[in-house]
Design a protein around this motif. Structure first.
Motif: not given
Length: 189
Positions: A87-93, A163-175
């Motif tokens: 959401a933060e990335a979308l607002a910044a974009r 980039e942070l959101a992509e990493k967080a998404l990958a971490e959530s998928e891993k979790a």
């Protein structure tokens, strides 16, 4: 939920501990067979020394290491973190795109003002009005450059957040994957 497991010994350290315990058990001056296998203070000290020795190429590991099972709450928290970052990335974009559009409009307006000021300068002698028009054109160009600079900064910030959101998404998928391994009967399956 934390579960504590002791450090797993290597085969070499187990052989050394077995050898030391055997030597100590046979050298103990005890008549009872049960006392022969009880660890002596010197054995306890030897075992501590052996435990501190690491195998080549690995770091020494001491004590108890916690193992963490990934709970449903952990998965939900990681997903919420990823959603927040997206959401933060979308607002910044969106902000970067809006600033870029504004910079483009300002640049087009500055080009028009500069073109008119140039035409006025070429028509006749230099006057105070012509200098004011040239100054206005310069100010429009500076404003457009300033907005463009802010747009570039916002775009870079949006890229970092994505980039942070992509990493967080990958971490959530891993979790989630680990949670499904830890709790196969979970409602998240």
């Amino acid at each position: 939920m934390y579960v504590f497991l002791p450090r797993i010994a290597t085969m070499r350290s187990l052989k050394v501990i077995l050898f030391v315990s055997t030597v100590l058990a046979t050298t103990q001056s005890s008549s009872s067979s049960a006392d022969a296998f009880a660890p002596s203070p010197s054995f306890t000290q030897s075992a501590r020394t052996i435990r501190r020795v690491s195998t080549p190429g690995s770091a020494p590991r001491r004590g108890i290491q916690p193992v963490h099972a990934v709970t449903e709450e952990d998965v939900i928290k990681s997903v919420e973190k990823a959603e927040k970052l997206w959401a933060e990335a979308l607002a910044a974009r969106k902000e970067a795109n809006a600033l870029s559009d504004r910079a483009e409009e300002n640049a087009e307006a500055a080009a028009e003002v500069a073109k008119k000021a140039n035409e006025e300068m070429l028509k006749g002698p230099i006057s105070l009005e012509k200098i004011a028009a040239a100054d206005a054109a310069t100010n429009c160009n500076l404003d457009a450059g300033s907005v463009l600079s802010r747009a570039l900064g916002a775009a870079e910030e949006a890229d970092k957040l994505e980039e942070l959101a992509e990493k967080a998404l990958a971490e959530s998928e891993k979790a989630l994957g680990q949670h499904l391994k830890d709790f196969p009967d979970s409602d998240l399956a």
